[in-house]
Design an enzyme around this catalytic site. Structure first.
Site, PDB file in Angstrom:
ATOM      1  N   GLU A  43      -6.443   8.398  -4.518  1.00 57.97           N
ATOM      2  CA  GLU A  43      -5.702   7.163  -4.760  1.00 57.97           C
ATOM      3  C   GLU A  43      -5.948   6.646  -6.176  1.00 57.97           C
ATOM      4  O   GLU A  43      -7.085   6.559  -6.630  1.00 57.97           O
ATOM      5  CB  GLU A  43      -6.129   6.109  -3.735  1.00 57.97           C
ATOM      6  CG  GLU A  43      -5.351   4.808  -3.830  1.00 57.97           C
ATOM      7  CD  GLU A  43      -5.863   3.755  -2.854  1.00 57.97           C
ATOM      8  OE1 GLU A  43      -5.119   2.795  -2.591  1.00 57.97           O
ATOM      9  OE2 GLU A  43      -7.012   3.879  -2.371  1.00 57.97           O
ATOM     10  N   LYS A 116       2.505   2.026  -0.065  1.00 56.12           N
ATOM     11  CA  LYS A 116       1.446   1.650   0.872  1.00 56.12           C
ATOM     12  C   LYS A 116       1.845   0.419   1.693  1.00 56.12           C
ATOM     13  O   LYS A 116       2.226  -0.609   1.139  1.00 56.12           O
ATOM     14  CB  LYS A 116       0.168   1.379   0.076  1.00 56.12           C
ATOM     15  CG  LYS A 116      -1.084   1.099   0.891  1.00 56.12           C
ATOM     16  CD  LYS A 116      -2.260   1.010  -0.076  1.00 56.12           C
ATOM     17  CE  LYS A 116      -3.576   0.759   0.622  1.00 56.12           C
ATOM     18  NZ  LYS A 116      -4.705   0.755  -0.346  1.00 56.12           N
ATOM     19  N   CYS A 153      -4.881   5.156   1.883  1.00 48.67           N
ATOM     20  CA  CYS A 153      -6.143   4.425   2.045  1.00 48.67           C
ATOM     21  C   CYS A 153      -6.144   3.459   3.227  1.00 48.67           C
ATOM     22  O   CYS A 153      -6.317   3.890   4.354  1.00 48.67           O
ATOM     23  CB  CYS A 153      -6.526   3.743   0.740  1.00 48.67           C
ATOM     24  SG  CYS A 153      -8.305   3.381   0.645  1.00 48.67           S
TER      25      CYS A 153
END
Length: 288
Positions: A43, A116, A153
């Site tokens: 990331e 995300k 994540c």
């Protein structure tokens, strides 16, 4: 394809963006030389993990997607005949930013991006200051070497995200990530519990959905965090096929046999037995 060679690049970063990109390209070449066909980067690989502070100067790190870094990676992907998962800080418009993964196919074509969905806000992880939650939904891509899904994540902690991406037909689920230990935490039990929880939840996604899970984390000390590395690959029963160290940079390639997915999903037919008629309450924030 029956067998797919997956490359993971776990590395440390500096404050020099171009230095990080150049270093990553060297490691992509190393992975390709080992036979990698799909390579996942960690990331926000091109910079330090800047979300440890709320600083408006960090918005200067944002860039368009597609944009300069994706264009560079498209050239690399085409040259090496590899698929790349490229995690970047996306500047969508003035004052509007996302934490985004760009997907580049082995012919160098840009396939699209995933933004995300779940954004944390914790000490050392002030992501809500920088990132707007994703609005593209969950995504899968048909690449030259297989159909892949990508989450990022904090998405790791949500089984709903893994389930939906799996139901869209992903053969492999990738998680670029950046997470570590607070260096002020001296209790080794707490540190171990935190890492174990992070690994276990992702291995559970592999089990519940009957697919391979690939998690790629960064390593090294930045500000007051020690990124714990520990990148791994789990098979559809959650067994670790590869586990990286907590300390070292690693470029690893693992061969996954996708034909085995049929075995796992017929032996443990969770998808068959899902009671989709009973799941409406999950749409509530809390069932009071």
């Amino acid at each position: 394809m029956k067998n797919i060679n997956i490359g993971l690049i776990q590395m440390s970063c500096t404050g020099n963006v171009q230095e990080n990109i150049s270093k990553t390209i060297i490691k992509i070449r190393e992975a390709a030389a080992k036979g990698a066909q799909i390579i996942c980067l960690q990331e926000l690989f091109s910079s330090l993990y800047f979300c440890d502070v709320e600083d408006h100067e960090n918005f200067k790190l944002g860039e368009a997607i597609p944009g300069p870094t994706t264009e560079t990676m498209q050239i690399v992907a085409k040259e090496l005949d590899v698929v790349l998962i490229v995690s970047l800080f996306e500047k969508r418009a003035q004052g509007l930013y996302h934490n985004t993964a760009a997907i580049i196919d082995a012919d160098g074509s840009y396939l699209g991006k995933y933004r995300k969905m779940h954004i944390p806000d914790d000490p050392g992880y002030y992501e809500k200051f920088y990132f707007t939650p994703g609005d593209l939904g969950y995504k899968v891509w048909e690449t030259k070497f297989g159909k892949i899904g990508v989450l990022i994540c904090w998405d790791q902690w949500y089984p709903e995200a893994a389930r939906i991406t799996s139901l869209m037909g992903a053969d492999i689920l990738f998680y670029p990530t950046a997470i570590g230990w607070d260096m002020d935490e001296k209790d080794p039990v707490i540190n171990q519990e935190q890492y174990d929880a992070w690994q276990i939840i992702q291995r559970s996604h592999a089990v519940a959905n009957g697919l391979y899970v690939v998690s790629v984390n960064r390593v090294g000390i930045e500000a007051n965090q020690k990124f714990w590395g520990g990148s791994f690959i789990a098979n559809p029963h959650g067994r670790l096929l590869y586990l990286a160290s907590h300390e070292k940079e690693e470029t690893h390639v693992e061969t996954l046999d996708l034909e085995k997915t049929e075995y796992y999903r017929t032996t443990w037919p969770y998808l068959r037995d899902r009671r989709i008629d009973s799941y409406e309450p999950i749409l509530k924030r809390f069932i009071d």
